[in-house]
Design a protein around this motif. Structure first.
Motif, short mmCIF file in Angstrom:
data_model
loop_
_atom_site.label_atom_id
_atom_site.label_comp_id
_atom_site.label_asym_id
_atom_site.label_seq_id
_atom_site.Cartn_x
_atom_site.Cartn_y
_atom_site.Cartn_z
N LEU A 191 0.84 -1.00 0.08
CA LEU A 191 -0.23 0.06 -0.03
C LEU A 191 0.91 1.16 0.06
O LEU A 191 1.81 1.35 0.74
N PRO A 192 0.76 2.24 -0.99
CA PRO A 192 1.79 3.43 -0.98
C PRO A 192 1.82 4.19 0.43
O PRO A 192 0.71 4.37 0.83
N GLY A 193 2.93 4.40 1.06
CA GLY A 193 2.83 5.08 2.01
C GLY A 193 2.29 6.22 2.14
O GLY A 193 1.99 6.87 3.14
N ILE A 194 1.99 7.02 0.66
CA ILE A 194 1.38 8.27 0.97
C ILE A 194 -0.09 8.04 1.12
O ILE A 194 -0.93 9.13 1.43
N GLN A 195 -0.41 6.65 1.44
CA GLN A 195 -2.08 6.42 1.59
C GLN A 195 -2.13 5.91 2.78
O GLN A 195 -3.03 5.64 3.22
N THR A 196 -1.12 5.97 3.70
CA THR A 196 -0.94 5.48 5.08
C THR A 196 -0.92 6.85 6.27
O THR A 196 -0.52 7.74 5.72
N LEU A 197 -1.37 6.37 7.46
CA LEU A 197 -1.50 7.24 8.40
C LEU A 197 -0.74 6.99 9.49
O LEU A 197 -1.04 6.21 10.32
N PRO A 198 0.82 7.08 9.51
CA PRO A 198 1.73 6.45 10.49
C PRO A 198 2.14 7.68 11.46
O PRO A 198 1.70 8.74 11.45
N ARG A 199 1.82 6.93 12.81
CA ARG A 199 2.09 7.70 13.96
C ARG A 199 3.07 7.11 14.80
O ARG A 199 3.25 5.89 14.98
N TRP A 200 3.92 7.75 15.78
CA TRP A 200 4.88 7.30 16.47
C TRP A 200 4.63 7.71 18.22
O TRP A 200 4.21 8.87 18.22
N LEU A 201 4.47 6.77 18.61
CA LEU A 201 3.74 6.79 20.31
C LEU A 201 4.99 6.54 21.06
O LEU A 201 5.62 5.56 20.94
N LEU A 202 5.04 7.28 22.18
CA LEU A 202 5.88 7.15 23.30
C LEU A 202 4.90 6.73 24.43
O LEU A 202 4.55 7.70 25.10
N LEU A 203 5.25 5.45 24.99
CA LEU A 203 4.09 5.14 25.95
C LEU A 203 4.88 4.81 27.33
O LEU A 203 5.99 4.72 27.28
N LEU A 217 -1.19 -6.94 3.73
CA LEU A 217 -1.23 -5.59 3.07
C LEU A 217 -0.18 -4.68 3.88
O LEU A 217 -0.34 -4.73 5.10
N GLN A 218 0.64 -4.28 3.48
CA GLN A 218 1.81 -3.62 4.12
C GLN A 218 2.40 -2.36 3.30
O GLN A 218 2.33 -2.27 2.19
N SER A 219 2.19 -1.20 4.27
CA SER A 219 2.88 -0.07 3.73
C SER A 219 4.39 0.05 3.12
O SER A 219 5.26 -1.12 3.63
N ASP A 220 4.61 0.83 2.11
CA ASP A 220 5.90 0.88 1.42
C ASP A 220 6.95 0.97 2.43
O ASP A 220 8.09 0.21 2.57
N GLY A 221 6.75 2.04 3.52
CA GLY A 221 7.83 2.17 4.43
C GLY A 221 8.15 1.19 5.32
O GLY A 221 9.32 0.65 5.66
N ILE A 222 7.23 0.29 5.84
CA ILE A 222 7.46 -0.75 6.62
C ILE A 222 8.06 -1.90 5.72
O ILE A 222 9.08 -2.61 6.23
N ALA A 223 7.66 -2.21 4.45
CA ALA A 223 8.28 -3.17 3.64
C ALA A 223 9.62 -2.74 3.31
O ALA A 223 10.48 -3.91 3.57
N LEU A 224 10.07 -1.68 3.22
CA LEU A 224 11.35 -1.37 3.06
C LEU A 224 12.28 -1.46 4.19
O LEU A 224 13.57 -1.74 4.28
N HIS A 225 11.74 -1.08 5.41
CA HIS A 225 12.35 -1.43 6.69
C HIS A 225 12.91 -2.81 6.95
O HIS A 225 13.63 -3.32 7.26
N ASN A 226 11.67 -3.73 6.53
CA ASN A 226 11.77 -5.27 6.80
C ASN A 226 12.77 -5.63 6.07
O ASN A 226 13.66 -6.60 6.21
N TRP A 227 12.93 -5.15 4.57
CA TRP A 227 13.95 -5.55 3.74
C TRP A 227 15.48 -5.28 4.17
O TRP A 227 16.32 -6.03 4.20
N LEU A 228 15.56 -4.04 5.11
CA LEU A 228 16.81 -3.52 5.26
C LEU A 228 17.17 -4.43 6.45
O LEU A 228 18.21 -5.00 6.77
N ARG A 229 16.10 -4.66 7.25
CA ARG A 229 16.39 -5.34 8.63
C ARG A 229 16.55 -6.89 8.26
O ARG A 229 17.46 -7.27 9.13
N PHE A 230 15.95 -7.56 7.48
CA PHE A 230 15.94 -9.08 7.48
C PHE A 230 16.34 -9.53 6.13
O PHE A 230 16.93 -10.88 6.30
N GLU A 231 16.56 -8.80 5.02
CA GLU A 231 16.97 -9.35 4.04
C GLU A 231 18.33 -8.88 3.26
O GLU A 231 19.04 -9.50 2.70
#
Length: 205
Positions: A57-69, A145-159
């Motif tokens: 799913l193109p990242g421009i169509q997602t709503l990411p938020r970073w939470l500090l809990l 169904l995965q956001s572009d940003g998450i997919a690229l992170h997983n590629w960097l992280r695991f592949e």
């Protein structure tokens, strides 16, 4: 996938161009038809029956938020993430599909007081459904169904292999790698590490 090293290997990759350019297409029906034609060509060459299928799913169509809990156990984490997400996105959670991930290991020691850093990603339900319908036209149902940003992170992280992956050792959790992905219609900027993830999608570069 190597369970021992927890790394993946890309065994094949292929670029399929659309029969006709889609840059100037503004009609959603025509755009869906062209995507369907390209998917049919792909599926004719690479049957996916019996395999798990992940689509983007193109990242421009997602709503990411970073939470500090605050420090909290896993059992209560879901409720707190939902509460914080309702405060930070303008769309009711009932109208979106969403998921989240903690960027650090879970609290293990009793009384451990460490904030929980969480990345929360949502997409409007009708947008996600429209993306999945491109595949259902070909009688295929993606598993993920995965956001572009998450997919690229997983590629960097695991592949990713080689020197560029050395910064992703769990022994160096603060190491960060930057990635600029310039696509035909969306540009993604990602900063990624073992315990770090930040991404932003913008229009054409």
């Amino acid at each position: 996938w190597d369970e021992k090293t927890r790394t993946g290997k890309v065994e094949a990759a292929e670029l399929l161009e659309h029969d006709q350019p889609i840059d100037a297409v503004r009609d959603e029906v025509q755009l869906a038809q062209r995507f369907t034609q390209t998917l049919e060509r792909f599926l004719a060459k690479h049957p996916v029956a019996g395999h798990k299928l992940c689509t983007n799913l193109p990242g421009i169509q997602t709503l990411p938020r970073w939470l500090l809990l605050p420090p909290i156990g896993e059992k209560k984490l879901d409720d707190l993430v939902q509460f914080e997400a309702r405060q930070q996105i303008a769309v009711p959670l009932e109208d979106v599909v969403w998921d989240y991930a903690c960027l650090e290991p879970p609290l293990e020691k009793k009384g451990e007081q460490r904030p929980r850093r969480v990345v929360f990603v949502a997409a409007k339900r009708h947008v996600a459904q429209a993306r999945l319908q491109l595949w259902s036209r070909c009688d295929v149902q993606p598993d993920i169904l995965q956001s572009d940003g998450i997919a690229l992170h997983n590629w960097l992280r695991f592949e990713l292999a080689g020197d560029a992956a050395q910064g992703f050792s769990d022994a160096t959790p603060n190491a960060v790698t930057g990635l600029l992905d310039i696509g035909s219609d969306v540009t993604n900027l990602i900063f990624s590490g073992p315990q770090t993830l930040w991404f932003r999608a913008i229009g054409q570069a």
